[in-house]
Design an enzyme around this catalytic site. Structure first.
Site, PDB file in Angstrom:
ATOM      1  N   ASP A  11       4.307   5.690   6.569  1.00  0.00           N
ATOM      2  CA  ASP A  11       4.764   5.360   7.932  1.00  0.00           C
ATOM      3  C   ASP A  11       3.640   4.858   8.841  1.00  0.00           C
ATOM      4  OD1 ASP A  11       7.408   6.020   7.368  1.00  0.00           O
ATOM      5  OD2 ASP A  11       7.127   8.122   7.922  1.00  0.00           O
ATOM      6  N   ILE A  12       2.734   4.066   8.290  1.00  0.00           N
ATOM      7  CA  ILE A  12       1.692   3.447   9.126  1.00  0.00           C
ATOM      8  C   ILE A  12       1.905   1.923   9.236  1.00  0.00           C
ATOM      9  CG2 ILE A  12      -0.116   5.196   8.980  1.00  0.00           C
ATOM     10  CD1 ILE A  12      -0.237   2.167   6.744  1.00  0.00           C
ATOM     11  N   LYS A  14       2.833  -0.229   6.591  1.00  0.00           N
ATOM     12  CA  LYS A  14       2.400  -0.975   5.404  1.00  0.00           C
ATOM     13  C   LYS A  14       3.368  -2.108   5.049  1.00  0.00           C
ATOM     14  CE  LYS A  14       2.429   1.295   1.447  1.00  0.00           C
ATOM     15  NZ  LYS A  14       2.989   2.437   2.202  1.00  0.00           N
ATOM     16  N   LYS A  36       7.264  -4.224  -5.496  1.00  0.00           N
ATOM     17  CA  LYS A  36       6.989  -2.820  -5.234  1.00  0.00           C
ATOM     18  C   LYS A  36       7.605  -2.019  -6.367  1.00  0.00           C
ATOM     19  CE  LYS A  36       7.097   0.698  -1.591  1.00  0.00           C
ATOM     20  NZ  LYS A  36       7.283   0.911  -0.136  1.00  0.00           N
ATOM     21  N   SER A  40      11.551   4.473  -2.100  1.00  0.00           N
ATOM     22  CA  SER A  40      12.421   5.614  -1.806  1.00  0.00           C
ATOM     23  C   SER A  40      13.018   5.483  -0.409  1.00  0.00           C
ATOM     24  CB  SER A  40      11.621   6.914  -1.899  1.00  0.00           C
ATOM     25  OG  SER A  40      10.999   7.053  -3.155  1.00  0.00           O
ATOM     26  N   GLU A 115       3.108  -4.004  -3.089  1.00  0.00           N
ATOM     27  CA  GLU A 115       2.992  -2.935  -2.101  1.00  0.00           C
ATOM     28  C   GLU A 115       3.114  -1.580  -2.775  1.00  0.00           C
ATOM     29  OE1 GLU A 115       5.250  -1.082   1.838  1.00  0.00           O
ATOM     30  OE2 GLU A 115       6.040  -2.892   0.891  1.00  0.00           O
ATOM     31  N   GLY A 116       2.266  -0.661  -2.384  1.00  0.00           N
ATOM     32  CA  GLY A 116       2.318   0.686  -2.929  1.00  0.00           C
ATOM     33  C   GLY A 116       3.313   1.572  -2.201  1.00  0.00           C
ATOM     34  N   GLY A 118       3.777   5.055  -0.127  1.00  0.00           N
ATOM     35  CA  GLY A 118       3.003   6.042   0.620  1.00  0.00           C
ATOM     36  C   GLY A 118       1.540   5.673   0.732  1.00  0.00           C
ATOM     37  N   ASN A 179      -0.845  -1.570  14.656  1.00  0.00           N
ATOM     38  CA  ASN A 179      -0.625  -0.983  15.987  1.00  0.00           C
ATOM     39  C   ASN A 179      -1.876  -1.111  16.853  1.00  0.00           C
ATOM     40  OD1 ASN A 179       2.006  -0.114  15.191  1.00  0.00           O
ATOM     41  ND2 ASN A 179       1.084   1.678  14.198  1.00  0.00           N
TER      42      ASN A 179
END
Length: 230
Positions: A11-12, A14, A36, A40, A115-116, A118, A179
Protein backbone atom coordinates in the site's frame (compact mmCIF):
# COMPACT_ATOMS: atom_id res chain seq x y z
CA UNK A 1 14.81 -5.23 -21.81
CA UNK A 2 12.77 -5.66 -18.62
CA UNK A 3 12.56 -4.42 -15.03
CA UNK A 4 11.05 -5.61 -11.74
CA UNK A 5 9.22 -3.15 -9.47
CA UNK A 6 9.19 -3.85 -5.75
CA UNK A 7 8.48 -1.65 -2.74
CA UNK A 8 9.33 -0.88 0.85
CA UNK A 9 5.98 -2.33 1.89
CA UNK A 10 2.40 -2.85 0.84
CA UNK A 11 0.00 0.00 0.00
CA UNK A 12 2.74 2.50 -0.88
CA UNK A 13 1.53 3.01 -4.45
CA UNK A 14 3.60 0.40 -6.24
CA UNK A 15 0.87 -0.40 -8.78
CA UNK A 16 0.20 3.30 -9.42
CA UNK A 17 3.87 3.96 -10.12
CA UNK A 18 4.14 0.82 -12.24
CA UNK A 19 1.23 2.03 -14.36
CA UNK A 20 3.02 5.34 -14.97
CA UNK A 21 6.21 3.47 -15.91
CA UNK A 22 4.35 1.35 -18.45
CA UNK A 23 2.57 4.46 -19.78
CA UNK A 24 5.87 6.33 -20.20
CA UNK A 25 7.41 3.45 -22.14
CA UNK A 26 4.33 2.97 -24.33
CA UNK A 27 4.20 6.67 -25.19
CA UNK A 28 7.88 6.50 -26.15
CA UNK A 29 7.02 3.84 -28.72
CA UNK A 30 8.26 0.86 -26.71
CA UNK A 31 6.03 -2.21 -27.07
CA UNK A 32 5.50 -2.88 -23.36
CA UNK A 33 3.77 -5.62 -21.37
CA UNK A 34 2.86 -5.87 -17.68
CA UNK A 35 3.35 -8.97 -15.53
CA UNK A 36 2.62 -9.83 -11.91
CA UNK A 37 3.08 -13.40 -10.76
CA UNK A 38 0.52 -13.35 -7.96
CA UNK A 39 -2.10 -10.76 -7.07
CA UNK A 40 -4.37 -10.88 -4.00
CA UNK A 41 -7.45 -8.96 -2.90
CA UNK A 42 -9.50 -9.14 -6.08
CA UNK A 43 -13.20 -8.84 -6.88
CA UNK A 44 -15.31 -11.16 -9.00
CA UNK A 45 -17.11 -10.33 -12.22
CA UNK A 46 -20.77 -11.08 -12.93
CA UNK A 47 -19.84 -14.64 -13.93
CA UNK A 48 -17.91 -15.27 -10.73
CA UNK A 49 -14.46 -15.02 -12.26
CA UNK A 50 -11.73 -13.14 -10.43
CA UNK A 51 -10.62 -9.85 -11.95
CA UNK A 52 -6.90 -9.09 -11.44
CA UNK A 53 -7.41 -5.57 -10.10
CA UNK A 54 -3.80 -4.39 -10.27
CA UNK A 55 -3.50 -5.54 -13.86
CA UNK A 56 -6.79 -3.85 -14.78
CA UNK A 57 -5.57 -0.60 -13.21
CA UNK A 58 -2.25 -0.69 -15.07
CA UNK A 59 -4.02 -1.49 -18.34
CA UNK A 60 -6.45 1.42 -17.90
CA UNK A 61 -3.86 4.02 -16.86
CA UNK A 62 -1.14 3.02 -19.32
CA UNK A 63 -3.34 2.44 -22.35
CA UNK A 64 -1.71 -0.87 -23.30
CA UNK A 65 -3.83 -3.37 -25.25
CA UNK A 66 -2.37 -6.50 -23.64
CA UNK A 67 -5.10 -8.94 -22.55
CA UNK A 68 -5.70 -9.34 -18.82
CA UNK A 69 -5.33 -13.12 -18.92
CA UNK A 70 -1.64 -12.79 -19.88
CA UNK A 71 -0.79 -10.42 -17.03
CA UNK A 72 -1.27 -12.42 -13.82
CA UNK A 73 -1.11 -16.23 -13.73
CA UNK A 74 -2.22 -16.42 -10.08
CA UNK A 75 -5.20 -14.39 -8.89
CA UNK A 76 -6.67 -14.65 -5.36
CA UNK A 77 -9.78 -13.15 -3.79
CA UNK A 78 -8.61 -12.59 -0.22
CA UNK A 79 -6.38 -9.58 0.48
CA UNK A 80 -3.71 -11.70 2.15
CA UNK A 81 -0.11 -12.51 1.32
CA UNK A 82 -0.18 -14.90 -1.68
CA UNK A 83 1.09 -17.81 0.42
CA UNK A 84 -1.88 -17.54 2.80
CA UNK A 85 -4.48 -16.71 0.15
CA UNK A 86 -3.48 -19.79 -1.85
CA UNK A 87 -3.46 -21.97 1.27
CA UNK A 88 -7.12 -21.06 1.80
CA UNK A 89 -8.28 -20.82 -1.82
CA UNK A 90 -6.02 -23.37 -3.50
CA UNK A 91 -3.95 -22.98 -6.66
CA UNK A 92 -0.55 -22.20 -5.10
CA UNK A 93 2.10 -20.51 -7.22
CA UNK A 94 4.30 -22.80 -9.31
CA UNK A 95 7.60 -21.30 -10.43
CA UNK A 96 7.52 -23.13 -13.78
CA UNK A 97 4.24 -21.44 -14.67
CA UNK A 98 5.55 -18.00 -13.69
CA UNK A 99 8.70 -18.42 -15.77
CA UNK A 100 6.80 -19.84 -18.74
CA UNK A 101 4.28 -16.98 -18.88
CA UNK A 102 7.02 -14.39 -18.45
CA UNK A 103 9.08 -15.96 -21.25
CA UNK A 104 6.09 -15.88 -23.55
CA UNK A 105 5.65 -12.15 -22.93
CA UNK A 106 9.35 -11.60 -23.66
CA UNK A 107 8.82 -13.22 -27.06
CA UNK A 108 5.85 -11.01 -27.88
CA UNK A 109 6.90 -7.65 -26.42
CA UNK A 110 10.00 -5.47 -26.44
CA UNK A 111 9.83 -4.77 -22.70
CA UNK A 112 8.11 -6.41 -19.74
CA UNK A 113 7.52 -4.42 -16.56
CA UNK A 114 7.06 -6.87 -13.68
CA UNK A 115 5.48 -5.93 -10.37
CA UNK A 116 6.03 -7.70 -7.08
CA UNK A 117 3.54 -8.50 -4.33
CA UNK A 118 3.80 -6.42 -1.15
CA UNK A 119 7.31 -5.53 -0.03
CA UNK A 120 10.48 -7.42 -0.85
CA UNK A 121 10.06 -9.88 2.07
CA UNK A 122 6.87 -11.47 0.78
CA UNK A 123 6.19 -15.21 0.94
CA UNK A 124 4.59 -16.22 -2.35
CA UNK A 125 4.22 -19.87 -1.39
CA UNK A 126 4.98 -21.53 1.92
CA UNK A 127 4.10 -25.20 2.17
CA UNK A 128 6.16 -28.18 1.02
CA UNK A 129 7.52 -25.71 -1.52
CA UNK A 130 8.85 -22.32 -0.40
CA UNK A 131 8.87 -19.40 -2.84
CA UNK A 132 9.77 -15.93 -1.67
CA UNK A 133 9.42 -12.84 -3.84
CA UNK A 134 13.20 -12.65 -4.20
CA UNK A 135 13.16 -16.16 -5.70
CA UNK A 136 10.91 -14.93 -8.51
CA UNK A 137 13.17 -11.94 -9.22
CA UNK A 138 16.19 -14.25 -9.39
CA UNK A 139 14.40 -16.81 -11.57
CA UNK A 140 13.46 -14.09 -14.06
CA UNK A 141 16.99 -12.62 -13.85
CA UNK A 142 15.68 -9.08 -13.47
CA UNK A 143 17.16 -5.83 -12.19
CA UNK A 144 14.89 -3.89 -9.86
CA UNK A 145 13.50 -0.50 -8.93
CA UNK A 146 12.17 0.24 -5.44
CA UNK A 147 9.03 2.31 -4.83
CA UNK A 148 9.01 4.08 -1.46
CA UNK A 149 6.65 6.54 0.18
CA UNK A 150 8.21 10.00 0.40
CA UNK A 151 6.99 10.68 3.93
CA UNK A 152 8.21 10.15 7.47
CA UNK A 153 9.95 6.81 8.04
CA UNK A 154 11.04 6.30 4.46
CA UNK A 155 14.77 6.63 5.20
CA UNK A 156 14.67 3.60 7.49
CA UNK A 157 12.34 1.59 5.25
CA UNK A 158 14.27 2.34 2.07
CA UNK A 159 17.73 1.66 3.49
CA UNK A 160 16.60 -1.62 5.07
CA UNK A 161 14.98 -2.73 1.81
CA UNK A 162 18.08 -1.92 -0.22
CA UNK A 163 20.38 -3.67 2.24
CA UNK A 164 18.17 -6.77 2.31
CA UNK A 165 18.06 -6.93 -1.47
CA UNK A 166 21.79 -6.48 -1.85
CA UNK A 167 22.50 -9.14 0.77
CA UNK A 168 20.34 -11.55 -1.24
CA UNK A 169 22.11 -10.84 -4.50
CA UNK A 170 19.48 -8.63 -6.13
CA UNK A 171 20.47 -5.75 -8.39
CA UNK A 172 18.80 -2.43 -7.50
CA UNK A 173 19.02 0.32 -10.11
CA UNK A 174 17.16 3.11 -8.40
CA UNK A 175 14.41 4.43 -6.15
CA UNK A 176 11.09 6.10 -6.97
CA UNK A 177 9.45 8.22 -4.26
CA UNK A 178 5.66 8.24 -4.24
CA UNK A 179 3.30 10.79 -2.62
CA UNK A 180 6.04 13.38 -3.01
CA UNK A 181 5.40 17.05 -2.23
CA UNK A 182 7.92 19.30 -3.93
CA UNK A 183 9.10 22.02 -1.57
CA UNK A 184 8.36 19.98 1.55
CA UNK A 185 11.60 20.30 3.52
CA UNK A 186 11.27 16.90 5.18
CA UNK A 187 10.52 15.04 1.97
CA UNK A 188 13.30 16.76 0.07
CA UNK A 189 15.68 15.78 2.87
CA UNK A 190 14.30 12.24 2.74
CA UNK A 191 15.22 12.14 -0.94
CA UNK A 192 18.73 13.40 -0.19
CA UNK A 193 19.29 10.96 2.66
CA UNK A 194 17.95 7.95 0.76
CA UNK A 195 20.42 8.66 -2.01
CA UNK A 196 23.33 9.25 0.36
CA UNK A 197 22.72 6.22 2.57
CA UNK A 198 22.05 3.75 -0.26
CA UNK A 199 24.29 5.12 -2.99
CA UNK A 200 21.34 4.82 -5.38
CA UNK A 201 19.65 7.55 -7.42
CA UNK A 202 16.08 8.65 -6.83
CA UNK A 203 15.12 8.45 -10.49
CA UNK A 204 11.67 10.01 -10.13
CA UNK A 205 9.32 11.61 -7.61
CA UNK A 206 5.58 11.04 -8.04
CA UNK A 207 3.12 13.54 -6.60
CA UNK A 208 -0.53 13.04 -5.76
CA UNK A 209 -2.59 12.34 -8.89
CA UNK A 210 0.42 12.73 -11.20
CA UNK A 211 -0.29 11.36 -14.65
CA UNK A 212 3.33 11.27 -15.80
CA UNK A 213 6.79 10.48 -14.42
CA UNK A 214 9.35 13.28 -14.13
CA UNK A 215 11.97 11.25 -15.98
CA UNK A 216 12.82 11.19 -19.67
CA UNK A 217 11.82 8.18 -21.69
CA UNK A 218 15.43 7.77 -22.81
CA UNK A 219 16.65 7.57 -19.22
CA UNK A 220 13.93 5.09 -18.29
CA UNK A 221 14.72 2.91 -21.29
CA UNK A 222 18.38 2.91 -20.26
CA UNK A 223 17.47 1.80 -16.73
CA UNK A 224 15.30 -1.03 -18.08
CA UNK A 225 17.88 -2.25 -20.58
CA UNK A 226 20.18 -5.26 -20.20
CA UNK A 227 17.90 -7.31 -18.05
CA UNK A 228 15.32 -10.03 -17.96
CA UNK A 229 15.00 -11.53 -21.43
CA UNK A 230 15.13 -15.25 -20.72
Amino acid sequence: MSIFITGTGTDIGKTYVTALLVKKLREAGVDTAYFKAAVSGNERDEKGGLIPGDAQFVKTVSGITQSLDTMCPYVYERAYSPHLASRIEGNPVAMDTVISQYRQLCKEYETVVCEGSGGIVCPIRYDETVIMLEDIIKALELPTLIVADAGLGTINNTVLTVEYMRSHGLEVRGIILNNYRKGDVMQEDNRFMCEKLTGLPVIACVGYNDSDLDISAETLIGICSQGGNL
